[in-house]
Motif scaffolding. Structure first.
Motif, PDB file in Angstrom:
ATOM      1  N   GLN A  31     -27.077 -23.451 -19.630  1.00  0.00           N
ATOM      2  CA  GLN A  31     -27.887 -22.277 -19.325  1.00  0.00           C
ATOM      3  C   GLN A  31     -27.956 -21.360 -20.543  1.00  0.00           C
ATOM      4  O   GLN A  31     -29.028 -20.869 -20.877  1.00  0.00           O
ATOM      5  N   LEU A  32     -26.835 -21.143 -21.211  1.00  0.00           N
ATOM      6  CA  LEU A  32     -26.807 -20.301 -22.399  1.00  0.00           C
ATOM      7  C   LEU A  32     -27.624 -20.926 -23.518  1.00  0.00           C
ATOM      8  O   LEU A  32     -28.491 -20.270 -24.109  1.00  0.00           O
ATOM      9  N   ASP A  33     -27.377 -22.195 -23.805  1.00  0.00           N
ATOM     10  CA  ASP A  33     -28.115 -22.890 -24.870  1.00  0.00           C
ATOM     11  C   ASP A  33     -29.603 -22.958 -24.569  1.00  0.00           C
ATOM     12  O   ASP A  33     -30.434 -22.784 -25.463  1.00  0.00           O
ATOM     13  N   GLU A  34     -29.943 -23.210 -23.318  1.00  0.00           N
ATOM     14  CA  GLU A  34     -31.349 -23.323 -22.914  1.00  0.00           C
ATOM     15  C   GLU A  34     -32.072 -21.983 -23.075  1.00  0.00           C
ATOM     16  O   GLU A  34     -33.222 -21.933 -23.518  1.00  0.00           O
ATOM     17  N   ALA A  35     -31.410 -20.891 -22.716  1.00  0.00           N
ATOM     18  CA  ALA A  35     -32.023 -19.564 -22.861  1.00  0.00           C
ATOM     19  C   ALA A  35     -32.265 -19.241 -24.335  1.00  0.00           C
ATOM     20  O   ALA A  35     -33.328 -18.725 -24.702  1.00  0.00           O
ATOM     21  N   ILE A  36     -31.300 -19.563 -25.182  1.00  0.00           N
ATOM     22  CA  ILE A  36     -31.464 -19.316 -26.624  1.00  0.00           C
ATOM     23  C   ILE A  36     -32.568 -20.190 -27.176  1.00  0.00           C
ATOM     24  O   ILE A  36     -33.432 -19.731 -27.939  1.00  0.00           O
ATOM     25  N   ARG A  37     -32.591 -21.455 -26.788  1.00  0.00           N
ATOM     26  CA  ARG A  37     -33.614 -22.386 -27.257  1.00  0.00           C
ATOM     27  C   ARG A  37     -35.013 -21.929 -26.836  1.00  0.00           C
ATOM     28  O   ARG A  37     -35.967 -21.999 -27.608  1.00  0.00           O
ATOM     29  N   ALA A  38     -35.135 -21.409 -25.621  1.00  0.00           N
ATOM     30  CA  ALA A  38     -36.437 -20.929 -25.141  1.00  0.00           C
ATOM     31  C   ALA A  38     -36.896 -19.717 -25.952  1.00  0.00           C
ATOM     32  O   ALA A  38     -38.075 -19.600 -26.289  1.00  0.00           O
ATOM     33  N   TRP A  39     -35.976 -18.815 -26.288  1.00  0.00           N
ATOM     34  CA  TRP A  39     -36.352 -17.609 -27.034  1.00  0.00           C
ATOM     35  C   TRP A  39     -36.690 -17.931 -28.487  1.00  0.00           C
ATOM     36  O   TRP A  39     -37.581 -17.332 -29.063  1.00  0.00           O
ATOM     37  N   LYS A  89     -22.973 -17.129 -17.594  1.00  0.00           N
ATOM     38  CA  LYS A  89     -22.747 -17.367 -16.173  1.00  0.00           C
ATOM     39  C   LYS A  89     -23.324 -16.323 -15.229  1.00  0.00           C
ATOM     40  O   LYS A  89     -23.106 -16.412 -14.033  1.00  0.00           O
ATOM     41  N   ASN A  90     -24.012 -15.319 -15.711  1.00  0.00           N
ATOM     42  CA  ASN A  90     -24.664 -14.372 -14.813  1.00  0.00           C
ATOM     43  C   ASN A  90     -25.828 -15.069 -14.128  1.00  0.00           C
ATOM     44  O   ASN A  90     -26.299 -16.109 -14.603  1.00  0.00           O
ATOM     45  N   PRO A  91     -26.347 -14.503 -13.049  1.00  0.00           N
ATOM     46  CA  PRO A  91     -27.484 -15.145 -12.374  1.00  0.00           C
ATOM     47  C   PRO A  91     -28.706 -15.333 -13.290  1.00  0.00           C
ATOM     48  O   PRO A  91     -29.432 -16.294 -13.146  1.00  0.00           O
ATOM     49  N   GLN A  92     -28.923 -14.425 -14.230  1.00  0.00           N
ATOM     50  CA  GLN A  92     -30.019 -14.561 -15.197  1.00  0.00           C
ATOM     51  C   GLN A  92     -29.416 -14.615 -16.591  1.00  0.00           C
ATOM     52  O   GLN A  92     -28.584 -13.777 -16.944  1.00  0.00           O
ATOM     53  N   ALA A  93     -29.851 -15.564 -17.406  1.00  0.00           N
ATOM     54  CA  ALA A  93     -29.260 -15.757 -18.737  1.00  0.00           C
ATOM     55  C   ALA A  93     -29.691 -14.691 -19.740  1.00  0.00           C
ATOM     56  O   ALA A  93     -28.951 -14.388 -20.658  1.00  0.00           O
ATOM     57  N   ASP A  94     -30.882 -14.123 -19.576  1.00  0.00           N
ATOM     58  CA  ASP A  94     -31.358 -13.088 -20.503  1.00  0.00           C
ATOM     59  C   ASP A  94     -30.763 -11.747 -20.104  1.00  0.00           C
ATOM     60  O   ASP A  94     -30.922 -11.308 -18.974  1.00  0.00           O
ATOM     61  N   VAL A  95     -30.105 -11.076 -21.041  1.00  0.00           N
ATOM     62  CA  VAL A  95     -29.542  -9.759 -20.770  1.00  0.00           C
ATOM     63  C   VAL A  95     -30.530  -8.694 -21.201  1.00  0.00           C
ATOM     64  O   VAL A  95     -30.963  -7.867 -20.413  1.00  0.00           O
ATOM     65  N   VAL A  96     -30.903  -8.715 -22.488  1.00  0.00           N
ATOM     66  CA  VAL A  96     -31.791  -7.689 -23.023  1.00  0.00           C
ATOM     67  C   VAL A  96     -32.445  -8.210 -24.303  1.00  0.00           C
ATOM     68  O   VAL A  96     -31.890  -9.074 -24.974  1.00  0.00           O
ATOM     69  N   ARG A  97     -33.633  -7.679 -24.592  1.00  0.00           N
ATOM     70  CA  ARG A  97     -34.337  -8.002 -25.839  1.00  0.00           C
ATOM     71  C   ARG A  97     -34.828  -6.703 -26.461  1.00  0.00           C
ATOM     72  O   ARG A  97     -35.404  -5.866 -25.779  1.00  0.00           O
ATOM     73  N   PHE A  98     -34.576  -6.552 -27.753  1.00  0.00           N
ATOM     74  CA  PHE A  98     -35.004  -5.374 -28.503  1.00  0.00           C
ATOM     75  C   PHE A  98     -35.991  -5.802 -29.575  1.00  0.00           C
ATOM     76  O   PHE A  98     -35.827  -6.849 -30.189  1.00  0.00           O
ATOM     77  N   THR A  99     -37.006  -4.985 -29.819  1.00  0.00           N
ATOM     78  CA  THR A  99     -37.959  -5.226 -30.894  1.00  0.00           C
ATOM     79  C   THR A  99     -37.728  -4.175 -31.970  1.00  0.00           C
ATOM     80  O   THR A  99     -37.673  -2.982 -31.669  1.00  0.00           O
ATOM     81  N   LEU A 100     -37.582  -4.627 -33.217  1.00  0.00           N
ATOM     82  CA  LEU A 100     -37.316  -3.737 -34.343  1.00  0.00           C
ATOM     83  C   LEU A 100     -38.340  -3.977 -35.453  1.00  0.00           C
ATOM     84  O   LEU A 100     -39.082  -4.949 -35.420  1.00  0.00           O
ATOM     85  N   GLY A 101     -38.311  -3.111 -36.428  1.00  0.00           N
ATOM     86  CA  GLY A 101     -39.150  -3.251 -37.608  1.00  0.00           C
ATOM     87  C   GLY A 101     -38.474  -2.578 -38.777  1.00  0.00           C
ATOM     88  O   GLY A 101     -37.411  -1.966 -38.628  1.00  0.00           O
TER      89      GLY A 101
END
Length: 151
Positions: A31-39, A89-101
């Motif tokens: 689940q962790l690897d899959e979430a990272i791979r998707a992002w 192991k949380n129900p959703q693998a994505d915690v947060v996403r930040f956009t920077l510049g």
């Protein structure tokens, strides 16, 4: 129902439960690897440049502070485009996403999250050159959060 049938059912159930317990940790890592791979879109992710700052031992998983810093000059030529945090192991693998510049000045973000149980967390940074960098840490949780009660 005969005693042989009951014993056979018990053995099948025990074998199935044992297999499930053995495969469940592998599923969590997937689940962790899959979430990272998707992002990242399947791009290679290197270790380094990112520092995930979170307590290694958490007393209460209901509100856990975390911070992420990325080693970057934050100039137009070399800056962080995005930072994402993922959990195992949380129900959703994505915690947060930040956009920077480059105008952000520093590649540093902070937030709070809930942790269901002891697990790995990964912070991944996307750089403007298309490279990805990560830091993974295991956090031990003594009082879990994210639990659903069954009625």
């Amino acid at each position: 129902m005969s005693p042989a049938t009951t014993r056979r059912q018990l053995l099948h159930t025990g074998a199935g439960l044992g297999g499930w317990l053995l495969l469940r940790p592998a599923h969590a890592a997937d689940q962790l690897d899959e979430a990272i791979r998707a992002w990242t879109g399947g791009a290679p992710v290197q270790t380094g440049r990112v520092k995930l700052d979170i307590a290694p031992l958490v007393d209460n998983g209901n509100t856990v502070p975390l911070a992420v810093q990325v080693d970057s000059p934050m100039t137009a030529a070399d800056h962080v485009v995005a930072i994402a945090v993922f959990n195992q192991k949380n129900p959703q693998a994505d915690v947060v996403r930040f956009t920077l510049g480059p105008r952000a000045g520093r590649a540093s973000v902070a937030t709070r999250m809930r942790l269901a149980t002891t697990q790995k967390l990964s912070a991944v940074a996307r750089m403007n050159d298309g490279s990805y960098w990560q830091h993974t840490i295991e956090v031990i949780v003594t009082l879990a959060a994210c639990l659903e009660e069954l009625e």
